[in-house]
Design an enzyme around this catalytic site. Structure first.
Site, mmCIF file in Angstrom:
data_model
loop_
_atom_site.group_PDB
_atom_site.id
_atom_site.type_symbol
_atom_site.label_atom_id
_atom_site.label_comp_id
_atom_site.label_asym_id
_atom_site.label_seq_id
_atom_site.Cartn_x
_atom_site.Cartn_y
_atom_site.Cartn_z
ATOM 1 N N HIS A 13 0.849 -1.201 0.000
ATOM 2 C CA HIS A 13 0.000 0.000 0.000
ATOM 3 C C HIS A 13 0.881 1.247 0.000
ATOM 4 O O HIS A 13 1.894 1.292 0.693
ATOM 5 C CB HIS A 13 -0.860 -0.047 1.270
ATOM 6 C CG HIS A 13 -1.912 0.992 1.342
ATOM 7 N ND1 HIS A 13 -1.892 1.995 2.281
ATOM 8 C CD2 HIS A 13 -3.027 1.178 0.607
ATOM 9 C CE1 HIS A 13 -2.960 2.754 2.119
ATOM 10 N NE2 HIS A 13 -3.665 2.280 1.121
ATOM 11 N N SER A 68 -6.692 -0.850 -5.545
ATOM 12 C CA SER A 68 -6.790 -1.159 -4.117
ATOM 13 C C SER A 68 -7.777 -2.310 -3.944
ATOM 14 O O SER A 68 -8.389 -2.754 -4.920
ATOM 15 C CB SER A 68 -7.158 0.079 -3.301
ATOM 16 O OG SER A 68 -8.485 0.439 -3.528
ATOM 17 N N ASP A 86 -6.918 14.752 -5.626
ATOM 18 C CA ASP A 86 -6.536 13.435 -5.086
ATOM 19 C C ASP A 86 -7.794 12.773 -4.560
ATOM 20 O O ASP A 86 -8.298 13.142 -3.497
ATOM 21 C CB ASP A 86 -5.507 13.629 -3.956
ATOM 22 C CG ASP A 86 -5.013 12.302 -3.406
ATOM 23 O OD1 ASP A 86 -5.177 11.272 -4.081
ATOM 24 O OD2 ASP A 86 -4.451 12.302 -2.285
ATOM 25 N N ALA A 110 -10.470 9.167 -4.263
ATOM 26 C CA ALA A 110 -10.916 7.797 -4.499
ATOM 27 C C ALA A 110 -12.042 7.870 -5.527
ATOM 28 O O ALA A 110 -12.667 8.930 -5.687
ATOM 29 C CB ALA A 110 -11.433 7.200 -3.199
ATOM 30 N N GLY A 112 -7.626 20.774 -3.947
ATOM 31 C CA GLY A 112 -6.479 20.716 -3.032
ATOM 32 C C GLY A 112 -6.370 21.933 -2.136
ATOM 33 O O GLY A 112 -5.661 21.914 -1.130
ATOM 34 N N GLN A 113 -7.110 23.010 -2.456
ATOM 35 C CA GLN A 113 -6.964 24.228 -1.654
ATOM 36 C C GLN A 113 -7.542 24.031 -0.258
ATOM 37 O O GLN A 113 -7.073 24.647 0.706
ATOM 38 C CB GLN A 113 -7.656 25.409 -2.363
ATOM 39 C CG GLN A 113 -7.253 26.764 -1.802
ATOM 40 C CD GLN A 113 -7.852 27.927 -2.590
ATOM 41 O OE1 GLN A 113 -8.713 27.731 -3.461
ATOM 42 N NE2 GLN A 113 -7.421 29.139 -2.291
HETATM 43 P P1 NAI Z 1 -11.657 13.662 -0.537
HETATM 44 O O1 NAI Z 1 -13.067 13.299 -0.878
HETATM 45 O O2 NAI Z 1 -11.391 14.163 0.827
HETATM 46 O O3 NAI Z 1 -11.141 14.772 -1.576
HETATM 47 C C1 NAI Z 1 -11.208 14.537 -2.963
HETATM 48 C C2 NAI Z 1 -10.720 15.774 -3.713
HETATM 49 O O4 NAI Z 1 -11.648 16.841 -3.567
HETATM 50 C C3 NAI Z 1 -9.378 16.315 -3.210
HETATM 51 O O5 NAI Z 1 -8.577 16.688 -4.292
HETATM 52 C C4 NAI Z 1 -9.763 17.543 -2.410
HETATM 53 O O6 NAI Z 1 -8.737 18.525 -2.386
HETATM 54 C C5 NAI Z 1 -10.949 18.021 -3.197
HETATM 55 N N1 NAI Z 1 -11.843 18.877 -2.400
HETATM 56 C C6 NAI Z 1 -12.429 18.565 -1.216
HETATM 57 N N2 NAI Z 1 -13.171 19.598 -0.794
HETATM 58 C C7 NAI Z 1 -13.060 20.566 -1.734
HETATM 59 C C8 NAI Z 1 -13.613 21.880 -1.900
HETATM 60 N N3 NAI Z 1 -14.416 22.416 -0.982
HETATM 61 N N4 NAI Z 1 -13.293 22.584 -2.993
HETATM 62 C C9 NAI Z 1 -12.460 22.067 -3.929
HETATM 63 N N5 NAI Z 1 -11.905 20.829 -3.842
HETATM 64 C C10 NAI Z 1 -12.223 20.112 -2.758
HETATM 65 O O7 NAI Z 1 -10.678 12.452 -0.849
HETATM 66 P P2 NAI Z 1 -10.998 10.867 -0.861
HETATM 67 O O8 NAI Z 1 -11.655 10.522 -2.135
HETATM 68 O O9 NAI Z 1 -11.699 10.510 0.403
HETATM 69 O O10 NAI Z 1 -9.516 10.256 -0.839
HETATM 70 C C11 NAI Z 1 -8.715 10.381 0.342
HETATM 71 C C12 NAI Z 1 -7.336 9.821 0.139
HETATM 72 O O11 NAI Z 1 -7.371 8.415 0.059
HETATM 73 C C13 NAI Z 1 -6.571 10.280 -1.101
HETATM 74 O O12 NAI Z 1 -5.316 10.768 -0.654
HETATM 75 C C14 NAI Z 1 -6.355 9.012 -1.921
HETATM 76 O O13 NAI Z 1 -5.147 8.997 -2.670
HETATM 77 C C15 NAI Z 1 -6.340 7.993 -0.814
HETATM 78 N N6 NAI Z 1 -6.629 6.634 -1.276
HETATM 79 C C16 NAI Z 1 -5.576 5.765 -1.370
HETATM 80 C C17 NAI Z 1 -5.798 4.462 -1.745
HETATM 81 C C18 NAI Z 1 -4.654 3.512 -1.868
HETATM 82 O O14 NAI Z 1 -4.896 2.318 -2.039
HETATM 83 N N7 NAI Z 1 -3.421 3.945 -1.800
HETATM 84 C C19 NAI Z 1 -7.165 3.965 -2.039
HETATM 85 C C20 NAI Z 1 -8.173 4.981 -1.966
HETATM 86 C C21 NAI Z 1 -7.916 6.268 -1.566
#
Ligand code: NAI
Length: 349
Positions: free
Chosen positions: A116, A140, A174, A176, A306-307
């Site tokens: 992972h 994943s 970034d 899921a 990302g902001q």
């Molecule tokens: P999230 O739903 O918190 O955010 C998704 C995106 O929306 C981000 O780019 C965030 O900056 C943007 N965002 C959130 N609120 C915003 C707003 N008000 N205005 C503009 N943009 C906004 O993220 P999620 O989907 O819960 O993922 C969380 C993490 O999990 C990520 O870092 C992802 O890489 C990681 N992940 C890793 C896995 C792995 O197997 N390595 C598997 C699944 C997820």
């Protein structure tokens, strides 16, 4: 409680070193986990340390991997992680991709056989910090229904994208490809709260509001998110000759086994398409224009991707990172792991 960034990094690295990782790899993983915490992505930060420590201690992560980087064409390469920690392999593979894109304009690097790797924003931001566009996807473990299905096939297969501006801001998408992370279902269970219908399905494939009836998560935007998930699996699984779909190994199934996961990095060097200074200026301009869009009622400001995390990071860098007390207590304790993750069914009640 609040913990200073450097201290959190030190505690995580020390615990992972104690669990069996080399000092270099423990430091590398700590850097990626603290990146997640400091940007408010706590699901992929310090809370994962105990799980990794248990997997390392049980042999499910190679603590002495031999990384192999093989250039397979003018702008393509394969990085073999030998089932070491995914964070370090993915970081090194991105470093190589950036180096290649300096002279080839574009670089695609498949990262094979890794554990992972955490929050993908870490890797795409490496590219942005080098003045390039970074894209990264990874498979994943299966817990999501394909559109119209009633049983899991894909993972939460994330997609990340970053692009540099002329100042120190970086666009960082970034995400899921599921509506919500599995952690949110567990959170609702722990509070005996219902969940929105759009998040998950029960054993028959019906949307459910009962977190205890959840059998699988739903992709974002129906067939469109399902398609994106498939794209991620093709690039990071099928293309790299790795297990794919519902054959991707489970996070908690058997902690003694290597996971053989895949990740795919793409780096684009703007200098091969346009004037690189102008590119960054235009990225800054689009960020500013988005911030000036009239917000919807109840919204303070439109943010660029990302902001939201940038704001959290600014506050955490100043006042310390918010960490759950229980996680801090584990990090400062002598315990390596409490043997609580092996064969844990993610859908267990
Ligand atoms: P999230 O739903 O918190 O955010 C998704 C995106 O929306 C981000 O780019 C965030 O900056 C943007 N965002 C959130 N609120 C915003 C707003 N008000 N205005 C503009 N943009 C906004 O993220 P999620 O989907 O819960 O993922 C969380 C993490 O999990 C990520 O870092 C992802 O890489 C990681 N992940 C890793 C896995 C792995 O197997 N390595 C598997 C699944 C997820």
């Amino acid at each position: 409680m609040r913990v200073n960034r450097a201290k959190l990094n030190e505690l995580i690295a020390a615990k992972l070193h104690k669990a069996g990782l080399s000092k270099e790899h423990a430091d590398g993983v700590a850097d990626v986990l603290v990146h997640a915490d400091v940007r408010g992505i706590h699901s992929h930060g310090a809370m994962r340390v105990e799980y990794y420590a248990e997997r390392i201690a049980k042999g499910g992560i190679n603590t002495e991997p031999e990384f192999k980087f093989e250039k397979t064409g003018p702008c393509t390469a394969v990085f073999d992680g030998d089932n070491g920690v995914g964070h370090v392999a993915a970081k090194q593979a991105m470093d190589e991709a950036i180096k290649m894109a300096e002279s080839s304009g574009i670089a695609a690097v498949g990262v094979r056989r890794i554990g992972h790797s955490g929050a993908l924003s870490y890797f795409v931001r490496q590219a942005a910090k080098a003045g390039m566009i970074g894209i990264s996807v990874c498979q994943s473990d299966p817990m999501v229904v394909p559109f119209g299905g009633s049983e899991p096939y894909y993972g939460t297969n994330p997609i990340a994208f970053a692009a540099p501006s002329q100042d120190d801001r970086i666009i960082t998408l970034d995400m899921a490809t599921t509506v919500q992370a599995w952690g949110k279902i567990l959170h609702a269970r722990s509070r005996h709260e219902s969940i929105p219908e759009s998040w998950a399905v029960d054993r028959e494939g019906h949307p459910t509001t009962d977190p205890f009836k959840v059998n699988a998560l739903l992709p974002i935007a129906g067939p469109k998110g399902y398609g994106l998930m498939m794209m991620v699996d093709v690039l990071s699984g099928i293309l790299l000759g790795l297990p794919f779909g519902n054959k991707v190994s489970s996070m908690y199934h058997d902690l003694t086994e290597y996971r053989n996961l895949g990740q795919f990095h793409l780096v684009i060097n703007p200098a091969f398409f346009t004037d690189p200074g102008e590119f960054k200026q235009r990225i800054s301009q689009t960020m500013d224009e988005l911030n000036r869009i009239k917000p919807a009622p109840g919204i303070a400001q439109v943010l660029f991707p990302g902001q939201n995390s940038d704001h959290i990071q600014a506050e955490y860098e100043k006042n310390g990172i918010e960490i759950v007390d229980e996680i801090y207590e584990y990090l400062v304790s002598d315990i390596v792991h409490k043997n609580q993750y092996d064969n844990k069914d993610p859908f267990a009640k």
